[in-house]
Write a protein that holds these residues in place. Structure first.
Motif, PDB file in Angstrom:
ATOM      1  N   CYS A  88      37.902  48.098 161.690  1.00 10.87           N
ATOM      2  CA  CYS A  88      37.798  46.889 160.873  1.00 10.87           C
ATOM      3  C   CYS A  88      37.220  47.266 159.516  1.00 10.87           C
ATOM      4  N   ASP A  89      37.389  46.381 158.559  1.00  8.42           N
ATOM      5  CA  ASP A  89      37.031  46.691 157.170  1.00  8.42           C
ATOM      6  C   ASP A  89      35.539  46.952 157.001  1.00  8.42           C
ATOM      7  N   TRP A  90      34.722  46.335 157.857  1.00  2.46           N
ATOM      8  CA  TRP A  90      33.274  46.421 157.658  1.00  2.46           C
ATOM      9  C   TRP A  90      32.598  47.422 158.599  1.00  2.46           C
ATOM     10  N   LEU A  91      33.368  48.158 159.382  1.00  7.93           N
ATOM     11  CA  LEU A  91      32.772  49.104 160.319  1.00  7.93           C
ATOM     12  C   LEU A  91      32.059  50.234 159.589  1.00  7.93           C
ATOM     13  N   GLU A  92      32.659  50.735 158.504  1.00  6.63           N
ATOM     14  CA  GLU A  92      31.997  51.784 157.720  1.00  6.63           C
ATOM     15  C   GLU A  92      30.727  51.268 157.077  1.00  6.63           C
ATOM     16  N   SER A  93      30.765  50.007 156.631  1.00  2.63           N
ATOM     17  CA  SER A  93      29.557  49.412 156.050  1.00  2.63           C
ATOM     18  C   SER A  93      28.459  49.253 157.097  1.00  2.63           C
ATOM     19  N   ALA A  94      28.851  48.909 158.320  1.00  2.00           N
ATOM     20  CA  ALA A  94      27.869  48.789 159.405  1.00  2.00           C
ATOM     21  C   ALA A  94      27.230  50.142 159.702  1.00  2.00           C
ATOM     22  N   GLN A  95      28.041  51.197 159.692  1.00  2.59           N
ATOM     23  CA  GLN A  95      27.492  52.527 159.929  1.00  2.59           C
ATOM     24  C   GLN A  95      26.564  52.944 158.797  1.00  2.59           C
ATOM     25  N   LEU A  96      26.917  52.588 157.564  1.00  2.00           N
ATOM     26  CA  LEU A  96      26.058  52.906 156.423  1.00  2.00           C
ATOM     27  C   LEU A  96      24.731  52.161 156.527  1.00  2.00           C
ATOM     28  N   ALA A  97      24.791  50.900 156.957  1.00  2.00           N
ATOM     29  CA  ALA A  97      23.562  50.123 157.127  1.00  2.00           C
ATOM     30  C   ALA A  97      22.672  50.733 158.210  1.00  2.00           C
ATOM     31  N   VAL A  98      23.281  51.173 159.298  1.00  2.00           N
ATOM     32  CA  VAL A  98      22.515  51.817 160.368  1.00  2.00           C
ATOM     33  C   VAL A  98      21.890  53.113 159.865  1.00  2.00           C
ATOM     34  N   ASP A  99      22.658  53.888 159.112  1.00  2.00           N
ATOM     35  CA  ASP A  99      22.119  55.136 158.555  1.00  2.00           C
ATOM     36  C   ASP A  99      20.921  54.861 157.651  1.00  2.00           C
ATOM     37  N   TRP A 100      21.006  53.805 156.853  1.00  2.00           N
ATOM     38  CA  TRP A 100      19.888  53.493 155.950  1.00  2.00           C
ATOM     39  C   TRP A 100      18.655  53.079 156.732  1.00  2.00           C
ATOM     40  N   MET A 101      18.832  52.210 157.743  1.00  2.00           N
ATOM     41  CA  MET A 101      17.682  51.749 158.517  1.00  2.00           C
ATOM     42  C   MET A 101      17.064  52.880 159.335  1.00  2.00           C
ATOM     43  N   CYS A 102      17.877  53.888 159.652  1.00  2.00           N
ATOM     44  CA  CYS A 102      17.359  55.054 160.381  1.00  2.00           C
ATOM     45  C   CYS A 102      16.778  56.099 159.440  1.00  2.00           C
ATOM     46  N   GLY A 103      16.884  55.882 158.123  1.00  2.00           N
ATOM     47  CA  GLY A 103      16.349  56.840 157.162  1.00  2.00           C
ATOM     48  C   GLY A 103      17.252  58.021 156.912  1.00  2.00           C
ATOM     49  N   ALA A 104      18.538  57.904 157.257  1.00  2.00           N
ATOM     50  CA  ALA A 104      19.475  59.014 157.098  1.00  2.00           C
ATOM     51  C   ALA A 104      20.400  58.833 155.910  1.00  2.00           C
ATOM     52  N   ALA A 105      20.143  57.855 155.065  1.00  2.00           N
ATOM     53  CA  ALA A 105      20.995  57.618 153.902  1.00  2.00           C
ATOM     54  C   ALA A 105      20.127  57.276 152.704  1.00  2.00           C
ATOM     55  N   GLY A 106      20.653  57.550 151.511  1.00  2.00           N
ATOM     56  CA  GLY A 106      19.935  57.243 150.284  1.00  2.00           C
ATOM     57  C   GLY A 106      19.000  58.350 149.857  1.00  2.00           C
ATOM     58  N   GLY A 107      18.337  58.116 148.761  1.00  2.00           N
ATOM     59  CA  GLY A 107      17.403  59.079 148.213  1.00  2.00           C
ATOM     60  C   GLY A 107      16.008  58.907 148.773  1.00  2.00           C
TER      61      GLY A 107
END
Length: 466
Positions: A210-229
């Motif tokens: 689905c169109d938002w599945l990648e966004s959901a994974q990105l959100a999970v990565d951010w909340m887990c501290g695995a994304a962003g600076g």
């Protein structure tokens, strides 16, 4: 979410300096207060009048207390049956009556209408709105009922609300309302810890891409501290808990057509929710491995449809259930996080109020819930609930610090003050359409919306220079 270029294009560190920066996730006080929403004895032989009687009993005392504060300790509180008749002497003072609102709606669904002799072959069509200009309000207590007139607007009420009416009876069996009195709900001023709470709802996973599945994974990565600076990771480290407020699965996974087919035709068919649950489990196990995660059921999830919805069984989460940081909770869900009292709804009660009134703003509905002292007033009239008889779990016996509603169309919030207590009202948008997560700082109740856009569309590669 953006990554600062300085953290990507910086000079390399010297050999004597370690590049690793370790951030520890902050922990906070937590208590699950949803025991009152757990149904241990499913006794369906009970009648719903007991639910209404218990609701009236629990809220009436708070209304009388508020009325005495407004009009003095010596006010006259009467039952509806004690109001004077037309042939009796006219009353010279105002009185207080307390009861349950019954809203007469011509467009309300009715089994009797559906199976009447004249329309036996014409089932009643489902309506988006049950209201009309001919609606009227009746107040009913445990003795009898009376028609309400005066300063009362039928369009702003729904069935099941407990109110106090200050006024006096009129000829013709009506009660002239001069003032509406709502319950005085106790609430203590609290001080929150410097931690954050992440809220999202409406993932609506369907088992396929689905169109938002990648966004959901990105959100999970951010909340887990695995994304962003480093700045994003420091912000994520302050997230103490993640709450998913219902509708994690899409409506398309319910396979409603199979309900009307013979069982032998669907015996070996895989349920549409199986693959969607696997997708959800993959996201939850990542969250639970890093942060406390609470999952509420919603109307589209494989849970009981009547309120309060019971937790999704952990056997459906083969991976996430192995982590003690993951818990499946009820809807509604009440807890204390970081010193703040939080109450979360998956959204059904708000949607039903929209059907039964002219109120369309979800924030206004949340405000009404606080004023009414009840978060599901239309249960069990137009929204199903268990026939409880010892208590009404939806009554607000104390004011929360945060009242949250999931699966709304837009992100909205408002701070209101009731009896000296500040309350934060939040409407969480569906992630499937907004691709966003709501973050709340529990110390000062500051709120922000984190959007997670991912553009992974492939583009044609430019031709090499010749």
């Amino acid at each position: 979410m953006t990554v600062d270029s300085d953290c990507l294009l910086s000079n390399p560190l010297s050999s004597s300096v370690r590049a690793e920066i370790r951030l520890n996730r902050i922990s906070a006080q937590y208590e699950n207060k949803s025991e009152k929403f757990r149904i241990s004895n499913r006794d369906y032989d009970r009648q719903y009048y007991e639910t209404y009687s218990k609701r009236l009993e629990m809220i009436k005392a708070m209304i009388v207390k508020q009325a005495k504060m407004d009009h003095g300790e010596d006010i006259l509180v009467l039952k509806v049956s004690e109001l004077r008749e037309d042939n009796e002497e006219e009353r010279g003072e105002d009185v207080l009556i307390v009861g349950t609102v019954f809203k007469q709606m011509q467009n309300r669904p009715s089994v009797l209408k559906e199976f009447s002799e004249d329309q036996v072959d014409l089932p009643e069509e489902e309506k988006d709105k049950y209201t009309s200009t001919e609606d009227s309000l009746i107040l009913e207590d445990d003795t009898m009922r009376v028609q309400l007139i005066g300063k009362v607007d039928p369009t702003a009420f729904v069935n099941g609300v407990i109110i106090g009416c200050w006024g006096r009876e009129m000829r013709g069996g009506n009660f002239d309302v001069k003032e509406l009195i709502y319950p005085l709900i106790p609430g203590e001023t609290t001080q929150g810890e410097d931690v954050s709470l992440c809220l999202l709802s409406g993932l609506e996973l369907n088992g396929t891409e689905c169109d938002w599945l990648e966004s959901a994974q990105l959100a999970v990565d951010w909340m887990c501290g695995a994304a962003g600076g480093p700045g994003d990771q420091e912000l994520a480290s302050r997230v103490e808990r993640v709450i998913l407020a219902g509708d994690s699965l899409a409506e398309s996974t319910k396979n409603k057509d199979d309900l009307h087919r013979a069982k032998y035709l669907t015996a070996n068919k895989l349920a549409g929710s199986v693959e969607a649950m696997r997708q959800l489990d993959e996201l939850l196990v990542q969250l639970a491995a890093s942060v406390n995660t609470d999952l509420l059921p919603g109307p589209n999830d494989p849970a009981t449809c009547i309120l309060p919805q019971q937790p999704l069984h952990k056997c459906m989460f083969a991976k996430a259930r192995t982590y003690p940081t993951f818990q499946s909770v009820t809807n509604p869900y009440s807890c204390v996080v970081g010193g703040r009292d939080v109450l979360v709804l998956s959204g059904q009660t708000l949607h039903d109020v929209v059907k039964c009134s002219d109120i369309t703003d979800p924030i206004e509905i949340l405000e009404k819930f606080i004023r009414w002292g009840h978060v599901a007033p239309t249960c069990p009239d137009t929204l199903g609930c268990y026939p409880t008889h010892t208590t009404d779990p939806f009554v607000l016996t104390s004011l929360p610090d945060l009242l949250v509603a999931g699966n709304q169309d837009d992100f909205k919030w408002k701070k209101m003050e009731v009896n000296g207590k500040k309350i934060l009202l939040i409407c969480i948008p569906k992630f499937s359409s907004s691709k966003s997560v709501v973050q709340v700082n529990l110390r000062d109740l500051d709120i922000s919306l984190m959007e997670f856009e991912s553009n992974l569309e492939q583009t044609e590669s430019p031709e090499p220079n010749k």
